[in-house]
Design a protein around this motif. Structure first.
Motif, mmCIF file in Angstrom:
data_model
loop_
_atom_site.group_PDB
_atom_site.id
_atom_site.type_symbol
_atom_site.label_atom_id
_atom_site.label_comp_id
_atom_site.label_asym_id
_atom_site.label_seq_id
_atom_site.Cartn_x
_atom_site.Cartn_y
_atom_site.Cartn_z
ATOM 1 N N LEU A 1 0.913 -1.047 0.067
ATOM 2 C CA LEU A 1 -0.175 0.204 -0.053
ATOM 3 C C LEU A 1 0.860 1.261 -0.012
ATOM 4 C CD1 LEU A 1 -2.821 -0.995 2.625
ATOM 5 C CD2 LEU A 1 -2.976 -0.777 0.144
ATOM 6 N N ARG A 2 2.087 1.167 0.614
ATOM 7 C CA ARG A 2 2.859 2.618 0.431
ATOM 8 C C ARG A 2 3.743 2.570 -0.731
ATOM 9 N NH1 ARG A 2 5.345 3.386 6.063
ATOM 10 N NH2 ARG A 2 5.498 5.501 5.445
ATOM 11 N N SER A 3 3.375 1.692 -1.547
ATOM 12 C CA SER A 3 4.318 1.782 -2.675
ATOM 13 C C SER A 3 4.181 3.196 -3.361
ATOM 14 C CB SER A 3 4.024 0.576 -3.773
ATOM 15 O OG SER A 3 5.001 0.906 -4.998
ATOM 16 N N ASP A 4 5.446 3.857 -3.843
ATOM 17 C CA ASP A 4 5.287 5.259 -4.079
ATOM 18 C C ASP A 4 6.318 5.474 -5.401
ATOM 19 O OD1 ASP A 4 5.281 7.973 -5.096
ATOM 20 O OD2 ASP A 4 4.734 8.605 -2.739
ATOM 21 N N PRO A 5 6.170 5.429 -6.364
ATOM 22 C CA PRO A 5 7.401 5.421 -7.695
ATOM 23 C C PRO A 5 7.926 6.646 -7.361
ATOM 24 C CG PRO A 5 5.385 4.497 -8.698
ATOM 25 C CD PRO A 5 4.787 4.867 -7.246
ATOM 26 N N GLY A 6 7.248 7.870 -7.154
ATOM 27 C CA GLY A 6 7.617 9.170 -7.005
ATOM 28 C C GLY A 6 8.919 9.247 -5.799
ATOM 29 N N ARG B 1 13.248 9.169 -5.536
ATOM 30 C CA ARG B 1 14.155 10.245 -4.795
ATOM 31 C C ARG B 1 14.711 9.450 -3.674
ATOM 32 N NH1 ARG B 1 9.146 12.603 -5.987
ATOM 33 N NH2 ARG B 1 8.540 12.751 -3.650
ATOM 34 N N LEU B 2 14.691 8.472 -3.229
ATOM 35 C CA LEU B 2 15.531 8.062 -2.457
ATOM 36 C C LEU B 2 16.888 8.167 -2.157
ATOM 37 C CD1 LEU B 2 14.067 4.386 -1.736
ATOM 38 C CD2 LEU B 2 13.403 6.384 -0.519
#
Length: 140
Positions: A28-33, A37-38
Protein backbone atom coordinates in the motif's frame (compact mmCIF):
# COMPACT_ATOMS: atom_id res chain seq x y z
CA UNK A 1 14.10 6.20 8.17
CA UNK A 2 14.55 8.39 11.25
CA UNK A 3 13.49 5.59 13.59
CA UNK A 4 16.09 3.28 12.05
CA UNK A 5 18.69 6.00 12.32
CA UNK A 6 17.92 6.50 16.01
CA UNK A 7 18.36 2.76 16.50
CA UNK A 8 21.90 3.07 15.11
CA UNK A 9 21.25 1.23 11.84
CA UNK A 10 23.73 1.73 9.00
CA UNK A 11 23.16 3.52 5.69
CA UNK A 12 22.76 0.29 3.66
CA UNK A 13 20.14 -1.03 6.11
CA UNK A 14 18.22 2.27 6.08
CA UNK A 15 18.28 2.44 2.28
CA UNK A 16 17.12 -1.18 1.96
CA UNK A 17 14.26 -0.58 4.42
CA UNK A 18 13.13 2.57 2.60
CA UNK A 19 13.37 0.84 -0.79
CA UNK A 20 11.30 -2.08 0.52
CA UNK A 21 8.66 0.35 1.82
CA UNK A 22 8.36 2.69 -1.17
CA UNK A 23 9.56 0.41 -3.96
CA UNK A 24 7.43 -1.58 -6.43
CA UNK A 25 6.86 -4.36 -3.90
CA UNK A 26 6.01 -2.04 -1.02
CA UNK A 27 2.32 -2.86 -0.96
CA UNK A 28 0.00 0.00 0.00
CA UNK A 29 2.89 2.39 0.61
CA UNK A 30 4.43 1.78 -2.82
CA UNK A 31 5.18 5.21 -4.31
CA UNK A 32 7.25 5.45 -7.52
CA UNK A 33 7.81 9.19 -6.96
CA UNK A 34 9.29 8.73 -3.49
CA UNK A 35 11.19 5.64 -4.59
CA UNK A 36 12.96 7.55 -7.38
CA UNK A 37 14.04 10.25 -4.90
CA UNK A 38 15.40 7.99 -2.16
CA UNK A 39 18.84 9.05 -0.97
CA UNK A 40 21.63 6.63 -1.82
CA UNK A 41 23.47 4.85 1.00
CA UNK A 42 26.39 7.22 0.30
CA UNK A 43 24.23 10.29 0.88
CA UNK A 44 22.78 8.75 4.05
CA UNK A 45 26.31 8.04 5.28
CA UNK A 46 27.48 11.61 4.60
CA UNK A 47 24.38 13.03 6.27
CA UNK A 48 24.81 10.80 9.33
CA UNK A 49 28.46 11.81 9.60
CA UNK A 50 27.62 15.50 9.30
CA UNK A 51 24.95 15.19 12.00
CA UNK A 52 27.42 13.38 14.27
CA UNK A 53 29.77 16.37 13.92
CA UNK A 54 27.00 18.82 14.82
CA UNK A 55 28.37 21.42 17.17
CA UNK A 56 31.87 21.31 15.69
CA UNK A 57 31.32 24.24 13.33
CA UNK A 58 34.55 26.25 13.22
CA UNK A 59 33.33 29.23 11.21
CA UNK A 60 32.90 32.23 13.47
CA UNK A 61 32.73 35.19 11.08
CA UNK A 62 31.19 36.20 7.78
CA UNK A 63 34.68 36.40 6.26
CA UNK A 64 35.41 32.78 7.24
CA UNK A 65 32.05 31.69 5.79
CA UNK A 66 32.86 33.43 2.49
CA UNK A 67 36.27 31.71 2.35
CA UNK A 68 34.70 28.33 3.12
CA UNK A 69 32.04 28.79 0.41
CA UNK A 70 34.47 30.05 -2.25
CA UNK A 71 36.30 26.75 -2.78
CA UNK A 72 32.96 24.91 -3.05
CA UNK A 73 31.42 27.29 -5.63
CA UNK A 74 29.94 25.73 -8.75
CA UNK A 75 28.55 28.47 -10.97
CA UNK A 76 29.39 27.59 -14.56
CA UNK A 77 28.37 24.47 -16.46
CA UNK A 78 32.08 23.71 -16.93
CA UNK A 79 32.56 23.70 -13.13
CA UNK A 80 29.76 21.16 -12.81
CA UNK A 81 30.98 18.98 -15.68
CA UNK A 82 34.57 18.95 -14.38
CA UNK A 83 33.61 17.82 -10.87
CA UNK A 84 34.02 14.14 -11.65
CA UNK A 85 35.81 14.21 -15.03
CA UNK A 86 38.66 11.72 -15.27
CA UNK A 87 37.90 10.09 -11.90
CA UNK A 88 37.64 6.38 -11.27
CA UNK A 89 34.04 5.19 -10.79
CA UNK A 90 34.26 4.83 -6.99
CA UNK A 91 36.02 8.19 -6.60
CA UNK A 92 33.46 9.88 -8.86
CA UNK A 93 30.58 8.37 -6.84
CA UNK A 94 32.05 9.83 -3.65
CA UNK A 95 32.70 13.21 -5.29
CA UNK A 96 29.08 13.34 -6.50
CA UNK A 97 27.94 13.54 -2.85
CA UNK A 98 30.19 16.45 -1.89
CA UNK A 99 28.62 19.79 -1.07
CA UNK A 100 28.42 22.35 -3.88
CA UNK A 101 27.68 26.00 -3.27
CA UNK A 102 25.54 27.24 -6.15
CA UNK A 103 25.16 30.81 -5.01
CA UNK A 104 25.62 33.22 -2.13
CA UNK A 105 23.60 36.27 -1.18
CA UNK A 106 24.49 38.99 1.31
CA UNK A 107 22.12 41.46 2.85
CA UNK A 108 22.96 44.44 5.06
CA UNK A 109 20.41 45.60 7.60
CA UNK A 110 20.13 47.73 10.69
CA UNK A 111 18.98 46.23 13.97
CA UNK A 112 18.28 47.74 17.36
CA UNK A 113 20.46 46.17 20.07
CA UNK A 114 19.69 45.73 23.79
CA UNK A 115 20.76 49.32 24.54
CA UNK A 116 18.32 50.66 21.93
CA UNK A 117 21.26 51.68 19.74
CA UNK A 118 21.19 50.89 16.04
CA UNK A 119 23.74 48.40 14.71
CA UNK A 120 24.65 47.59 11.12
CA UNK A 121 24.66 43.86 10.47
CA UNK A 122 25.12 41.58 7.48
CA UNK A 123 23.59 38.19 6.77
CA UNK A 124 24.72 35.69 4.17
CA UNK A 125 22.61 32.99 2.60
CA UNK A 126 23.92 30.00 0.66
CA UNK A 127 22.21 27.88 -1.96
CA UNK A 128 23.79 24.45 -1.98
CA UNK A 129 23.30 20.90 -3.18
CA UNK A 130 25.45 18.05 -4.47
CA UNK A 131 26.04 16.80 -8.01
CA UNK A 132 23.94 13.73 -7.30
CA UNK A 133 21.19 15.90 -5.78
CA UNK A 134 21.10 18.13 -8.84
CA UNK A 135 20.98 15.14 -11.19
CA UNK A 136 17.86 13.92 -9.39
CA UNK A 137 16.15 17.18 -10.33
CA UNK A 138 16.99 16.81 -13.99
CA UNK A 139 13.93 16.47 -16.24
CA UNK A 140 14.14 13.59 -18.71
Amino acid sequence: GLRLWAQGKGPEYIFTALAATYGPNGGLRSDPGKFSRLPTPGIIKVYKASRARAGTWDIKSLTELKEWATDKMCILAEDYDNLTAGMALEEAAHAADKLLVLGTFERDFIEENEDKALEEKTTMSLIFSSKRGLERLRVF
